[in-house]
Design a protein around this motif. Structure first.
Motif, PDB file in Angstrom:
ATOM      1  N   SER A   1       0.843  -1.197   0.000  1.00  0.00           N
ATOM      2  CA  SER A   1       0.000   0.000   0.000  1.00  0.00           C
ATOM      3  C   SER A   1       0.881   1.250   0.000  1.00  0.00           C
ATOM      4  CB  SER A   1      -0.917   0.016   1.218  1.00  0.00           C
ATOM      5  OG  SER A   1      -0.162   0.233   2.398  1.00  0.00           O
ATOM      6  N   LYS A   2       0.263   2.368  -0.337  1.00  0.00           N
ATOM      7  CA  LYS A   2       0.994   3.630  -0.325  1.00  0.00           C
ATOM      8  C   LYS A   2       1.518   3.917   1.082  1.00  0.00           C
ATOM      9  CE  LYS A   2       0.473   8.563  -1.210  1.00  0.00           C
ATOM     10  NZ  LYS A   2      -0.401   9.643  -1.686  1.00  0.00           N
ATOM     11  N   GLN A   3       0.686   3.669   2.089  1.00  0.00           N
ATOM     12  CA  GLN A   3       1.104   3.929   3.468  1.00  0.00           C
ATOM     13  C   GLN A   3       2.269   3.035   3.885  1.00  0.00           C
ATOM     14  OE1 GLN A   3       0.130   6.528   5.210  1.00  0.00           O
ATOM     15  NE2 GLN A   3       1.716   5.933   6.652  1.00  0.00           N
ATOM     16  N   ASP A   4       2.234   1.755   3.476  1.00  0.00           N
ATOM     17  CA  ASP A   4       3.355   0.860   3.785  1.00  0.00           C
ATOM     18  C   ASP A   4       4.633   1.322   3.092  1.00  0.00           C
ATOM     19  OD1 ASP A   4       1.777  -0.739   5.393  1.00  0.00           O
ATOM     20  OD2 ASP A   4       1.371  -2.205   3.810  1.00  0.00           O
TER      21      ASP A   4
ATOM     22  N   LEU B   1       5.377   4.407   2.224  1.00  0.00           N
ATOM     23  CA  LEU B   1       5.866   5.614   2.889  1.00  0.00           C
ATOM     24  C   LEU B   1       6.523   5.300   4.228  1.00  0.00           C
ATOM     25  CD1 LEU B   1       3.022   8.153   2.059  1.00  0.00           C
ATOM     26  CD2 LEU B   1       5.356   8.115   1.137  1.00  0.00           C
ATOM     27  N   SER B   2       5.980   4.332   4.952  1.00  0.00           N
ATOM     28  CA  SER B   2       6.609   3.987   6.239  1.00  0.00           C
ATOM     29  C   SER B   2       7.984   3.353   6.023  1.00  0.00           C
ATOM     30  CB  SER B   2       5.709   3.078   7.066  1.00  0.00           C
ATOM     31  OG  SER B   2       5.566   1.823   6.471  1.00  0.00           O
ATOM     32  N   GLN B   3       8.140   2.557   4.970  1.00  0.00           N
ATOM     33  CA  GLN B   3       9.457   2.002   4.649  1.00  0.00           C
ATOM     34  C   GLN B   3      10.413   3.106   4.186  1.00  0.00           C
ATOM     35  OE1 GLN B   3      10.884  -1.055   4.944  1.00  0.00           O
ATOM     36  NE2 GLN B   3       9.043  -1.518   6.136  1.00  0.00           N
TER      37      GLN B   3
ATOM     38  N   GLU C   1      10.396   6.231   4.898  1.00  0.00           N
ATOM     39  CA  GLU C   1      10.779   7.118   5.999  1.00  0.00           C
ATOM     40  C   GLU C   1      11.972   6.567   6.777  1.00  0.00           C
ATOM     41  OE1 GLU C   1       8.512   9.874   9.269  1.00  0.00           O
ATOM     42  OE2 GLU C   1       7.629   7.937   8.775  1.00  0.00           O
ATOM     43  N   LYS C   2      12.098   5.249   6.829  1.00  0.00           N
ATOM     44  CA  LYS C   2      13.230   4.626   7.523  1.00  0.00           C
ATOM     45  C   LYS C   2      14.555   4.889   6.808  1.00  0.00           C
ATOM     46  CE  LYS C   2      10.512   0.642   9.023  1.00  0.00           C
ATOM     47  NZ  LYS C   2      10.380  -0.813   8.887  1.00  0.00           N
ATOM     48  N   TRP C   3      14.496   4.999   5.481  1.00  0.00           N
ATOM     49  CA  TRP C   3      15.715   5.026   4.687  1.00  0.00           C
ATOM     50  C   TRP C   3      16.092   6.398   4.141  1.00  0.00           C
ATOM     51  CZ3 TRP C   3      18.549   0.878   5.192  1.00  0.00           C
ATOM     52  CH2 TRP C   3      17.926  -0.315   5.537  1.00  0.00           C
TER      53      TRP C   3
ATOM     54  N   PHE D   1      12.421  12.697   2.369  1.00  0.00           N
ATOM     55  CA  PHE D   1      11.132  12.084   2.666  1.00  0.00           C
ATOM     56  C   PHE D   1      10.002  13.106   2.531  1.00  0.00           C
ATOM     57  CE2 PHE D   1       7.665  10.929   5.521  1.00  0.00           C
ATOM     58  CZ  PHE D   1       7.291   9.727   4.929  1.00  0.00           C
TER      59      PHE D   1
ATOM     60  N   PHE E   1       6.840  12.538   0.246  1.00  0.00           N
ATOM     61  CA  PHE E   1       5.518  12.567   0.864  1.00  0.00           C
ATOM     62  C   PHE E   1       4.608  13.584   0.173  1.00  0.00           C
ATOM     63  CE2 PHE E   1       2.398  13.784   4.094  1.00  0.00           C
ATOM     64  CZ  PHE E   1       1.937  12.526   4.473  1.00  0.00           C
TER      65      PHE E   1
END
Length: 81
Positions: free
Chosen positions: A23-26, A28-30, A32-34, A40, A44
């Motif tokens: 998903s888009k949210q998944d 973006l969460s990945q 954000e880590k990198w 980011f 975003f």
């Protein structure tokens, strides 16, 4: 920079006409880590449905939006014909 390569190569394959495996949210969460906080924020803010240039956009994002707008305009003219 090597973290960015890792992020991109770890993404699943996207195919037209098929539901994405992430998903888009998944995503973006990945991301954000990198990514750095500044990078980011640019990612975003990018939205495929918003192709109107804004003064806050980075030069790369402005170029992408101009390209996206030109494609949509050409498709519109083609479909009208």
């Amino acid at each position: 920079m090597d973290k960015y390569y890792y992020l991109i190569t770890s993404l699943c394959l996207l195919k037209f006409g098929e539901k994405p495996l992430i998903s888009k949210q998944d995503f973006l969460s990945q991301a954000e880590k990198w990514l750095s906080p500044d990078d980011f924020a640019v990612l975003f803010a990018a939205d495929i449905n918003n192709f109107t240039a804004d003064e806050k956009d980075t030069p790369v994002l402005r170029q992408w939006k101009a390209f996206e707008y030109s494609i949509r305009k050409e498709l519109s003219l083609f479909r009208t014909a």
